[in-house]
Structures are given as structure tokens and as C-alpha cells.
Scaffold this active site. Sequence first.
Site, PDB file in Angstrom:
ATOM      1  N   ASP A   1     -38.157  11.060   8.919  1.00 18.79           N
ATOM      2  CA  ASP A   1     -37.178  11.137   7.841  1.00 18.79           C
ATOM      3  C   ASP A   1     -37.827  11.478   6.504  1.00 18.79           C
ATOM      4  O   ASP A   1     -37.457  12.445   5.830  1.00 18.79           O
ATOM      5  CB  ASP A   1     -36.441   9.788   7.762  1.00 18.79           C
ATOM      6  CG  ASP A   1     -35.467   9.685   6.614  1.00 18.79           C
ATOM      7  OD1 ASP A   1     -35.920   9.680   5.447  1.00 18.79           O
ATOM      8  OD2 ASP A   1     -34.255   9.564   6.857  1.00 18.79           O
TER       9      ASP A   1
ATOM     10  N   VAL B   1     -31.766  10.865   6.160  1.00 12.35           N
ATOM     11  CA  VAL B   1     -31.946  12.027   7.032  1.00 12.35           C
ATOM     12  C   VAL B   1     -31.805  11.625   8.493  1.00 12.35           C
ATOM     13  O   VAL B   1     -31.156  12.315   9.284  1.00 12.35           O
ATOM     14  CB  VAL B   1     -33.309  12.699   6.779  1.00 12.35           C
ATOM     15  CG1 VAL B   1     -33.582  13.779   7.821  1.00 12.35           C
ATOM     16  CG2 VAL B   1     -33.350  13.291   5.376  1.00 12.35           C
ATOM     17  N   ASP B   2     -32.402  10.496   8.851  1.00 12.82           N
ATOM     18  CA  ASP B   2     -32.283  10.023  10.230  1.00 12.82           C
ATOM     19  C   ASP B   2     -30.830   9.799  10.622  1.00 12.82           C
ATOM     20  O   ASP B   2     -30.365  10.255  11.671  1.00 12.82           O
ATOM     21  CB  ASP B   2     -33.069   8.722  10.419  1.00 12.82           C
ATOM     22  CG  ASP B   2     -34.531   8.961  10.749  1.00 12.82           C
ATOM     23  OD1 ASP B   2     -34.831   9.944  11.443  1.00 12.82           O
ATOM     24  OD2 ASP B   2     -35.373   8.163  10.317  1.00 12.82           O
ATOM     25  N   TYR B   3     -30.103   9.083   9.782  1.00 10.35           N
ATOM     26  CA  TYR B   3     -28.735   8.742  10.145  1.00 10.35           C
ATOM     27  C   TYR B   3     -27.804   9.951  10.045  1.00 10.35           C
ATOM     28  O   TYR B   3     -26.880  10.099  10.853  1.00 10.35           O
ATOM     29  CB  TYR B   3     -28.240   7.576   9.301  1.00 10.35           C
ATOM     30  CG  TYR B   3     -28.887   6.270   9.718  1.00 10.35           C
ATOM     31  CD1 TYR B   3     -28.835   5.851  11.046  1.00 10.35           C
ATOM     32  CD2 TYR B   3     -29.589   5.476   8.820  1.00 10.35           C
ATOM     33  CE1 TYR B   3     -29.437   4.683  11.454  1.00 10.35           C
ATOM     34  CE2 TYR B   3     -30.198   4.303   9.215  1.00 10.35           C
ATOM     35  CZ  TYR B   3     -30.122   3.911  10.539  1.00 10.35           C
ATOM     36  OH  TYR B   3     -30.730   2.753  10.949  1.00 10.35           O
TER      37      TYR B   3
ATOM     38  N   GLY C   1     -28.429  11.824  13.120  1.00 11.22           N
ATOM     39  CA  GLY C   1     -27.768  11.161  14.241  1.00 11.22           C
ATOM     40  C   GLY C   1     -26.302  11.517  14.333  1.00 11.22           C
ATOM     41  O   GLY C   1     -25.777  11.813  15.413  1.00 11.22           O
TER      42      GLY C   1
END
Length: 398
Positions: free
Chosen positions: A143, A171-173, A176
Amino acid sequence: MPRAFEGLKVIDATHVLAGPFAAYQLAVLGADVIKIDRPDDPDQVRQQGPDKELNAAQMGTTYLAQGANKRSIGLDLKTEGGQEVLKALLKDADVFVQNYRPGALDALGLGYDEIHKINPRLVYCSVSAFGRNGPRGEETGYDFVFQAVAGLMALTGSEESAPLKTGAPVVDYATGYMTAFAISAALFQRTQTGRGQNVDLAMFDATLMLMSTHIAAYNIGGKAPIPEGNRFVLAGIGAYETADGLLMLGAANMRQQKRLWEALDRPDMVKETHAERLESHAAEEAVLKEVFLTRTADEWQDFLRQHQVPAGRVRTMQEALADPQLATRGLLQDTPAPLGRDGTHKVPVAPFLMSEGNPSIERPAPTIGEHTDEVLAEVGFTTDQIEALIQSRAASRM
């Protein structure tokens, strides 16, 4: 009421945050998500969080945030037995989502082309750093790396403090959610074609999507973005000091700015056009800075809301979680506490409600390999075969 993905079988061979979160979103909507856990090399997030006991038990809070509703099978995909099991799982699966380095599963005979022959209806989704092709295709990242290389950090903070990473792994979420959306789109298309497909999603691309307005301003308008902190192009939007803290003002459109100035008994400041607002930023900001210091943030928040002007005191996360509004939503739901502890703990589930089956948690996050025997039996492995695989896996770790 059945949820949207009831009856869907998802094989989750992801790790860290983005991939597991995508699978989690499918799981809370009813999908049977089977998580591939390698016992001798567990997902690093299983050891992350403030609770040392949970970390030691491979049940860290970072993992618990997106582990519910899944079943776990202990599997080493580098072994022939592990590859055999995965292929058996994929024969009747609907979705396979993985975030290994591009080419890693292809080298094991588990790439899209090989798996497509086994199950042409499968949606095979690969999440990687920069995508499967191109000059950076083999790179990996996290991220905060993407925040840096995509320019997001350079936009975050003020001119004095930038560049800064965001306080949460956005960024990760975001990746996702984009992954779950791409999978959903592929599943819908399958209802029309009867075929699955290969989905190639890059976290670098996902990060740039978060800056769509900035990119358009640059590519179309020729305006390169700069870090502006809590300042916006309109004085009616931004953070202002009050008698006891910060207030975020959101008088964004023309109607709201009119209500703002009338509520402050300054009808002379009302503008007729957006262009006028842009030109009068400094004058409006000066007035607002002075007037907001006369009351507390809570007082201003209540006053402005009464006049239908969006505004809110800048709060901590703890304060936000205590908001009574959450009791009317399904965002936070209880799941049994891990390690046999008493009570339950709350985790975020999904930011929406559905009239035909809400997202929900039905089972707690599993320990590593908790459902191995159960899952293997479902795809036709006998007790002796299961035992042989376990012994083979143990021997490979010696």
C-alpha cells in the site's frame, strides 16, 4: 433471506490486505470462501496487531479485520500434493482470487490457461503490483509503496508537511473493493456467456483511480496538483479553527454557500456564480477564520446543521465509533472473541444495507487449517488420502 452470493464457491489464495479484503466482501454476502493458508509460512497479517497473544497464535487483529466467514485449509502450493488439492478445489469453484507475484502460479502449472481447461466457467482473478505485463510486471509492492510511486503521498499534507502517507491503508482497501467489483462484473458476464475469464488487476492502477479528478485536471486542464492540506479551492470548504478545535466546513454548492452566509448574517458575501466564489477565496476565508473562533466546534456544528450547511467537528476514530448513528447500520457486527476468550468483538463488515439479504458475519475468522479435513472430504478425498497429504506436508517441513 439469501444473500447475493449464496451458493458461490470462492478459493482465496491471497495474503496481506487487498486480496483477503476482496474475498471477505464476497464472504459477507454469502459466498463460501475457502482460504488457502500455508502452515509453515502464514500470512504476515496473522501476526500483526497490538495484542501479542493473538499475534503469537497467528490471529492478529489485522487478520481478524477481514477473516470472518471464511474456511481455512492448510496447503503448500509448492508441493505436488498441494497442487493436486488446489486443482480439485477449482474444478467446481466459481472464483479463484490470488495475489502471488506474476508468473509464480504459472510456473507451478496453476496459471489461468491450465486452470481454464479444468473449469472453463471459473473467474480467475489475479491481483498484482503493476499487472501481469509491462516493464514492471514482475515487481511486488505494498500500500505505502503505491502511495509513493503513484503520486498520492505527494498530494497528502500541506506544502510544509507533504509528502505524507495516509493514516489508513486506503490503497489496500480500495484495491479490495475494485477487485470484488471486477469479480462481480465477470460473474455477471458469465450469466450471459456461460464462460469464466481471466481478471488482471494492478494496485498501481487502483491507486491512480483514487486520483481521477487530479489526473483529469492535469491531462485536460494542464493543472499539476499540489499538496493543499486542509485548504480547498473554495473558502466554503475546508478546516477552520474554532474556540476549542477544528471544524470541517462543507458549503460546497451554491445553495449551501447562500445558506452559510445568511446564517452568519452576512448576506453581502453571497455569490451568484461559482467563478465569483473562486475569485473571492481570500476575502471569504478571512471572514470565516474570524467568525469561527467565537464558538466551539460542537456549537458551530449544531448551528450549521440547523441551517442545512454540512459541517462536522474533526473527531478521533474512537469518537466516530461512539456515534449513535452506527447503531442503525450494519457496519459493525459481533463475532466470537478468538482463543476461547469471553465475549465478542466487533469488526467492520460492509458500508451498505440490502433489502434482499444484508451483508453479515456468520462464522469467526478461522485458525490456520481449521477446516482442512472438512474441505478435502467435500471434494472427494478419502480419510487415507487426507492423512497421506498431512504426512507429506509434515515431511516437506523437515
